[in-house]
Write an enzyme that holds these catalytic residues in place. Sequence first.
Site, PDB file in Angstrom:
ATOM      1  CG  PHE A   1      -7.712  56.707  22.118  1.00  0.00           C
ATOM      2  CD1 PHE A   1      -7.099  55.492  22.381  1.00  0.00           C
ATOM      3  CD2 PHE A   1      -7.002  57.673  21.425  1.00  0.00           C
ATOM      4  CE1 PHE A   1      -5.793  55.251  21.983  1.00  0.00           C
ATOM      5  CE2 PHE A   1      -5.698  57.435  21.019  1.00  0.00           C
ATOM      6  CZ  PHE A   1      -5.093  56.217  21.300  1.00  0.00           C
TER       7      PHE A   1
ATOM      8  CD  GLU B   1     -13.921  50.838  26.452  1.00  0.00           C
ATOM      9  OE1 GLU B   1     -13.835  52.027  26.722  1.00  0.00           O
ATOM     10  OE2 GLU B   1     -14.021  50.414  25.287  1.00  0.00           O
TER      11      GLU B   1
ATOM     12  CE  LYS C   1       5.508  40.245  20.190  1.00  0.00           C
ATOM     13  NZ  LYS C   1       6.564  40.164  19.150  1.00  0.00           N
ATOM     14  CB  THR C   2      -1.920  42.801  20.286  1.00  0.00           C
ATOM     15  OG1 THR C   2      -2.713  41.612  20.403  1.00  0.00           O
ATOM     16  CG2 THR C   2      -1.078  42.714  19.027  1.00  0.00           C
TER      17      THR C   2
ATOM     18  CB  ILE D   1      -8.960  52.406  16.434  1.00  0.00           C
ATOM     19  CG1 ILE D   1      -9.282  51.675  17.742  1.00  0.00           C
ATOM     20  CG2 ILE D   1     -10.233  52.690  15.667  1.00  0.00           C
ATOM     21  CD1 ILE D   1     -10.119  52.496  18.719  1.00  0.00           C
TER      22      ILE D   1
ATOM     23  N   GLY E   1     -13.489  41.803  26.790  1.00  0.00           N
ATOM     24  CA  GLY E   1     -12.744  42.996  26.378  1.00  0.00           C
ATOM     25  C   GLY E   1     -11.767  43.481  27.428  1.00  0.00           C
TER      26      GLY E   1
END
Lengths: 716, 214
Positions: A242, A682, A610-611, A468, A679
């Site tokens: 994170f 965030e 899904k992710t 990550i 993205g």
Amino acid sequence: MKTAINKTMPSSAEGMSRVDGRLKVTGAAKYSAEYTPKGLTYGVLAGSTITKGNIIAIDTKAAERAPGVLAVITHLNAPKVPGDQPEKGKAADAKGALKVFYDDKIYYNGQPVAIVVADTFERALFAASLVKAQYKTEKHITSLPDNRDKGFPPRGEGTYKRGTEDAWKLAPFKVEQEYIVPTVTHNPMELHAIIANWDTDNKLTVWDKTQGVKDTQGDLAHLFKLPKENVQVHSQFVGGAFGSALRTWPHEVAAILAAKVVKRPVKVVLSRADMFTSVGYRPFTWQKIGIGATADGKLTGITHEAAGQTSSYENFTEGPTGVSQSLYACPNVNTKYHLVALDIATPTWMRGPGEATGAFALESALDELSYQLKLDPVELRLRNYAQTDPGSGKPFSSKFLNEAYQLGSDHIGWKDRKQEPGTVKQNGWYVGYGMGGGMFGAYRAGATIRAKFNADGTLLLQSAVSDIGPGTGTAMVLIAAEQLGIPAEKIRFELGDSSLPNAPTQGGSATTASVGSAVYKACADLKEKFQKLAGNGATNNPDYTKILKDSGLPSLEVVSETDGGNGMQKYAMNSWSVHFVKVLVNAATGVVKIDKVACVSDCGKVISPKTARSQVIGGAIGGLGMALMEESIIDHRYGRYINNNFADYHVPVNADIPQIDALFVNKPDPIINPMGAKGMAEIALIGMAAAVANAVYNASGKRVRDLPITPDKVMA
Amino acid sequence: MENKEAYPANDAAQDVKDSSRRNFIKQSTLLTAVALTPGTAIKAAADHIDEQIAAVFEKMPLKMQVNGKTQNLSVEPRATLLDILREQLDLTGTKKGCDHGQCGACTVHVDGHRINSCLTLGVMMNGRKITTIEGLANGNQLHPMQEAFIKHDGFQCGYCTPGQIMSAVACIREGHANSEHEIREYMSGNICRCGAYPNIVNAIQEVKDGGMAV
């Protein structure tokens, strides 16, 4: 894309499962502390027990004599780190990263003063407790509110002005309030860890928790004055970060120094308490917003001030006021950002850096204004909808935030919200609705992919990128499967290794946009190479294995590089989100229960449903933690964290969290990259804390402006 | 681990060892209680390998079954089951997240019950049967809970996942998975910082409702 979702809200079972799922559910996925190079030893750090001053003596004898101890390293006997030595023409006291075991100076409580290396973990841990330092103590400061007068503007990020300064003051409807975001700690479940080994005097291998193996490689090469290719960094699995693994930290350098001394591999795993002092945090930030509007809800001015904490040895900035410059169409905006240097470790970027902090203040203030105007908070936002970027005047590459408002309000049942706060009560609980949103730059950086198609029909993709947790490998495989028209299970994506082709550090929600672009190009290049091989009669769907067989080739390989694109020159590029929350507030105890959550992301095309869904839900839960429970507390008398463990630093647990609905506008951005993907990491968190605070107000009539919203504040 | 034991002692480090303990071993009548001749021991001390001898005294035998395999170990009394699994048996599927029993990443089954292995000393496990995440699947056939976690994406980074899965299996066995609410309550000892909780609940419900043997 045929794999992409065709509805706005996928279920947890929809879409392709993670490519590394089997490794993760069987315990076969290896994280940084889980390698066993021959001769492995264990390093444990001993930290400063004072907050500011100097070490005047350090007694390591007892530790050295303890069973199994191989070395005790302090500033008195540590090998020099070449990159830490003063450079010609640079002031010796120039600000910068903490230099571990460099001298006798103590800058924060818990700063490493020694590392003890032993043959077992238990022995190293015990021996580290025997290291005793004596200090000359100086008076320390660790509280931002008590020291805000010491603030200074960071270089280049201090002030911003468009239109008239403080124009909000002249508006008929206005709000001026202060907001606090406390120190929040990343606390990924995996403790930061490194295994360092010197293969030879000038060749270093590390298994390290990092969000960017190439950055870590570069940092270590610089610090130890080694050619980059002599530093090998492995980080195949990263147990969350994170933001905490975006830079190289003192414990990594300490492990490398220790490995040099004992001439064996050294493993250092931070303790959970170390995680609060050693790998950054979201900085405590004070903010003040003045905001004004006309009677019909048109914003006339925003003034946003912020003061964030940093360390005494390094300036950390994250731009919390940026969101007020760009989220709404407002002719007059001025912002001011100060840093306050305290005797604490340097903060670092944490999910939604800057914007998460700024959006709490701005979106809370907007909500307060909506009650003055007696105007629905969604309607207030629509009346100030920015069609072009208010700061630069550039068009947006894409923006469907208005659709996101609609999707979210329909989904949560916003029509059931009562404008008058504190009016709905069921079974002893006040019921309320709130919303808050945010934005984050849609970034893209250069990346390179090596793609190798084998005669057996399998495709290998290679990139240095870290994962990550979001599922980078899964998204990349889906892009390649779509582009080449081959089944995903034939594709393998290798990552987390500095010897692989270049990729940016995983941060700033830019991985899919950046590395995905390179995968897309590599697939196009590969296809073209196949079509050339096939000669006349090549189709758009070549039979790759047949072409290889006919040509007598074992495989075909391309290395394809993409740059960051030039969209930013002409366009303002952002991802957008809005969160809708229904809360229950206990009338007798002030306890806040999250009843329902709908998060809507406008992040371009969704590559991996899904992710993506999981990532949005995860960000939302991070935001709920920030809203309701997370706060790293320092006892300012001692300058020491007093809740540096999971019993006292509360993060959301399963019982705190209902089903969370992740919705996607799912419209491609035509500019950012060929996939149209922006993205989402965030924006999944940004705005959530305000949504909860606004819902708590709507439910109970209690406005909480200093996070977290604990029952005592609700009842106060 | 084989590698570590085979590694030669570090001479420089041995020289700074506590001389009082060396003397103790030289003089100790305890030596008669072990199958060592005093001459051998004194020579050992002179050769600076007395720490290894001392280490033998400090260790205790531990016999436990891990994933169906009997392990005969010699462990320090202060070593936790978690560290023994990870550092001595190389079963790194069991994770260290806090070392204080506050996060659940280290959850394993002892005689079928879930425990935090970081709060359990290894020497307490004599004669016990331990199951870790590595022992949950039946060969290549994943346990239904592992399948369900993959299907419902009950994780992101995967670090808390072994503990979540071991806890989830126990949660059903205990009879604590009868409602979404109950699952959330009885899974709250396992922290997931990536925030996969709703997916974890979905996975457990699917296994529970599917009536599969866990």
